[in-house]
Enzyme design. Structure first.
Site, PDB file in Angstrom:
ATOM      1  N   TYR A   1     -11.895 -74.060 -35.945  1.00 32.07           N
ATOM      2  CA  TYR A   1     -11.983 -72.724 -36.929  1.00 32.07           C
ATOM      3  C   TYR A   1     -11.049 -71.574 -37.112  1.00 32.07           C
ATOM      4  O   TYR A   1     -10.930 -70.733 -38.247  1.00 32.07           O
ATOM      5  CB  TYR A   1     -13.696 -72.440 -36.677  1.00 32.07           C
TER       6      TYR A   1
ATOM      7  N   ALA B   1     -18.766 -82.798 -38.094  1.00 33.49           N
ATOM      8  CA  ALA B   1     -18.623 -83.694 -36.741  1.00 33.49           C
ATOM      9  C   ALA B   1     -17.606 -84.429 -37.312  1.00 33.49           C
ATOM     10  O   ALA B   1     -17.758 -85.282 -37.769  1.00 33.49           O
ATOM     11  CB  ALA B   1     -19.957 -84.219 -35.864  1.00 33.49           C
TER      12      ALA B   1
ATOM     13  N   GLU C   1     -22.532 -70.645 -36.657  1.00 35.04           N
ATOM     14  CA  GLU C   1     -22.127 -70.158 -35.042  1.00 35.04           C
ATOM     15  C   GLU C   1     -21.874 -71.667 -34.289  1.00 35.04           C
ATOM     16  O   GLU C   1     -21.823 -73.082 -34.847  1.00 35.04           O
ATOM     17  CB  GLU C   1     -24.148 -70.443 -34.662  1.00 35.04           C
TER      18      GLU C   1
ATOM     19  N   ASN D   1     -17.867 -74.435 -27.033  1.00 34.49           N
ATOM     20  CA  ASN D   1     -17.194 -75.685 -26.951  1.00 34.49           C
ATOM     21  C   ASN D   1     -15.484 -75.400 -27.933  1.00 34.49           C
ATOM     22  O   ASN D   1     -14.987 -75.065 -29.650  1.00 34.49           O
ATOM     23  CB  ASN D   1     -18.287 -76.160 -29.039  1.00 34.49           C
TER      24      ASN D   1
HETATM   25  C1  LIG Z   1     -14.964 -79.958 -33.729  1.00 34.56           C
HETATM   26  C2  LIG Z   1     -14.381 -81.422 -33.883  1.00 34.56           C
HETATM   27  C3  LIG Z   1     -14.582 -81.677 -35.741  1.00 34.56           C
HETATM   28  C4  LIG Z   1     -13.127 -81.564 -34.252  1.00 34.56           C
HETATM   29  O1  LIG Z   1     -12.320 -83.367 -35.553  1.00 34.56           O
HETATM   30  P1  LIG Z   1     -11.003 -83.452 -35.367  1.00 34.56           P
HETATM   31  O2  LIG Z   1     -10.823 -84.635 -36.274  1.00 34.56           O
HETATM   32  O3  LIG Z   1     -10.958 -84.056 -33.808  1.00 34.56           O
HETATM   33  O4  LIG Z   1     -10.561 -82.187 -35.781  1.00 34.56           O
HETATM   34  P2  LIG Z   1      -8.948 -82.138 -36.466  1.00 34.56           P
HETATM   35  O5  LIG Z   1      -7.746 -83.140 -36.112  1.00 34.56           O
HETATM   36  O6  LIG Z   1      -8.571 -81.898 -38.173  1.00 34.56           O
HETATM   37  O7  LIG Z   1      -7.830 -80.312 -35.552  1.00 34.56           O
HETATM   38  C5  LIG Z   1      -7.806 -79.810 -36.340  1.00 34.56           C
HETATM   39  C6  LIG Z   1      -7.464 -79.040 -35.723  1.00 34.56           C
HETATM   40  O8  LIG Z   1      -9.047 -78.025 -34.346  1.00 34.56           O
HETATM   41  C7  LIG Z   1      -8.558 -77.777 -32.691  1.00 34.56           C
HETATM   42  N1  LIG Z   1      -8.564 -79.148 -32.706  1.00 34.56           N
HETATM   43  C8  LIG Z   1      -9.381 -79.679 -32.808  1.00 34.56           C
HETATM   44  N2  LIG Z   1      -9.801 -80.782 -31.969  1.00 34.56           N
HETATM   45  C9  LIG Z   1      -9.197 -79.794 -30.610  1.00 34.56           C
HETATM   46  C10 LIG Z   1      -9.259 -80.252 -28.988  1.00 34.56           C
HETATM   47  N3  LIG Z   1      -9.713 -81.229 -28.104  1.00 34.56           N
HETATM   48  N4  LIG Z   1      -8.659 -79.201 -28.381  1.00 34.56           N
HETATM   49  C11 LIG Z   1      -8.127 -78.507 -28.579  1.00 34.56           C
HETATM   50  N5  LIG Z   1      -7.844 -77.736 -30.246  1.00 34.56           N
HETATM   51  C12 LIG Z   1      -8.939 -78.707 -31.134  1.00 34.56           C
HETATM   52  C13 LIG Z   1      -6.351 -78.144 -33.697  1.00 34.56           C
HETATM   53  O9  LIG Z   1      -6.427 -76.510 -33.735  1.00 34.56           O
HETATM   54  C14 LIG Z   1      -6.327 -79.074 -34.497  1.00 34.56           C
HETATM   55  O10 LIG Z   1      -4.968 -78.338 -35.428  1.00 34.56           O
HETATM   56  P3  LIG Z   1      -4.012 -79.436 -34.834  1.00 34.56           P
HETATM   57  O11 LIG Z   1      -4.136 -80.658 -35.044  1.00 34.56           O
HETATM   58  O12 LIG Z   1      -2.875 -78.909 -35.589  1.00 34.56           O
HETATM   59  O13 LIG Z   1      -2.663 -79.008 -32.682  1.00 34.56           O
HETATM   60  C15 LIG Z   1     -14.461 -82.649 -33.733  1.00 34.56           C
HETATM   61  O14 LIG Z   1     -14.375 -82.167 -32.501  1.00 34.56           O
HETATM   62  C16 LIG Z   1     -16.210 -82.837 -33.535  1.00 34.56           C
HETATM   63  O15 LIG Z   1     -16.712 -83.333 -33.590  1.00 34.56           O
HETATM   64  N6  LIG Z   1     -16.568 -82.182 -32.142  1.00 34.56           N
HETATM   65  C17 LIG Z   1     -17.772 -82.752 -32.113  1.00 34.56           C
HETATM   66  C18 LIG Z   1     -19.319 -82.262 -32.994  1.00 34.56           C
HETATM   67  C19 LIG Z   1     -18.491 -80.463 -33.078  1.00 34.56           C
HETATM   68  O16 LIG Z   1     -18.451 -79.878 -31.686  1.00 34.56           O
HETATM   69  N7  LIG Z   1     -18.691 -80.267 -34.000  1.00 34.56           N
HETATM   70  C20 LIG Z   1     -18.667 -78.867 -34.563  1.00 34.56           C
HETATM   71  C21 LIG Z   1     -20.113 -77.651 -34.521  1.00 34.56           C
HETATM   72  S1  LIG Z   1     -19.988 -75.949 -34.806  1.00 34.56           S
END
Ligand SMILES: CC(C)(COP(=O)(O)OP(=O)(O)OC[C@H]1O[C@@H](n2cnc3c(N)ncnc32)[C@H](O)[C@@H]1OP(=O)(O)O)[C@@H](O)C(=O)NCCC(=O)NCCS
Length: 209
Positions: free
Chosen positions: A152, A107, A140, A145
């Site tokens: 991933y 996260a 999972e 999401n």
């Molecule tokens: C999932 C999460 C960890 C991604 O973190 P982040 O720092 O925003 O991700 P990044 O900036 O490194 O993005 C990497 C890639 O993820 C994907 N991505 C991230 N956020 C996205 C969004 N809102 N919509 C679509 N793709 C997304 C894209 O492929 C992105 O690559 P790109 O920048 O070349 O398009 C963040 O949204 C989060 O903390 N979510 C809440 C907790 C959660 O759901 N965790 C996963 C549990 S399984």
């Protein structure tokens, strides 16, 4: 100094991690759960991302390997040294099971999302997976999401099946995603390409096309 640093999760991070957890997930873990995981480093590895106030002074060329890059440019995950300075803005964990490395959590605080921090944490987990000696990665993720599933998929995870009513809070299905073998040359090359692109983005602040 890089803008973001990766470090091992330490006791001092637990309050910040719990806050991020509570704001990111509908079923957050207790601080004690994290404490227990920290006691088993042979099985569980947790990393945090810290936001550094000072801006990056980039090296002219990126370090040659992902490991040295994560250790040298994005921070120094070393339990024996003092924690990297800065605010804890994300965390992630992996657990070695008899069959695979299971990504247990990941996260990033909302204000720092879409900056590459999620990728940085995932790369750090992949390094930890090599260190734990696992070849298969699994996780999972909630069926709804999309951000996490997109992240991933970008790194090579493939959805294998869904588990109905996996999440107790709203009976949502889980999508099980897997990378069959992280030891292959193809996976290593793909990961290095992502790491190179992230390096350009985070350290040299290049915009993406
Ligand atoms: C999932 C999460 C960890 C991604 O973190 P982040 O720092 O925003 O991700 P990044 O900036 O490194 O993005 C990497 C890639 O993820 C994907 N991505 C991230 N956020 C996205 C969004 N809102 N919509 C679509 N793709 C997304 C894209 O492929 C992105 O690559 P790109 O920048 O070349 O398009 C963040 O949204 C989060 O903390 N979510 C809440 C907790 C959660 O759901 N965790 C996963 C549990 S399984």
């Amino acid at each position: 100094m890089a803008r973001y640093a990766i470090d091992y999760l330490r006791e001092a991070d637990l309050d910040a991690v719990h806050t991020i957890d509570t704001n990111s997930f509908s079923m957050p873990w207790s601080i004690d759960t994290y404490r227990q995981e920290l006691r088993a480093p042979q099985l569980c590895r947790y990393v945090v991302a810290r936001f550094l106030v000072a801006d990056a002074v980039p090296s002219p060329t990126p370090p040659p390997t992902l490991r040295t890059r994560l250790l040298g440019m994005f921070g120094q995950p070393d339990r024996t040294t003092a924690p990297a300075a800065g605010t804890t803005i994300g965390y992630a964990g992996i657990m070695r099971t008899p069959t695979d490395g299971h990504i247990t959590t990941l996260a990033v605080v909302p204000e720092h999302r879409r900056q590459g921090v999620g990728e940085l944490l995932l790369l750090a987990l992949i390094e930890q997976a090599y260190d734990l000696g696992v070849r298969r990665l699994a996780l999972e993720v909630r069926a709804t999401n999309t951000p996490a599933q997109t992240l991933y998929t970008k790194y090579g995870f493939v959805a294998t099946h869904t588990v109905a009513e996996y999440y107790r809070d709203n009976c949502e299905a889980a999508v099980v995603m897997v990378i069959a073998d992280i030891s292959t040359i193809a996976f290593r090359e793909q990961t290095k390409a992502h790491s190179d692109a992230l390096y350009q983005r985070l350290v040299h602040k290049k915009t993406r096309t």
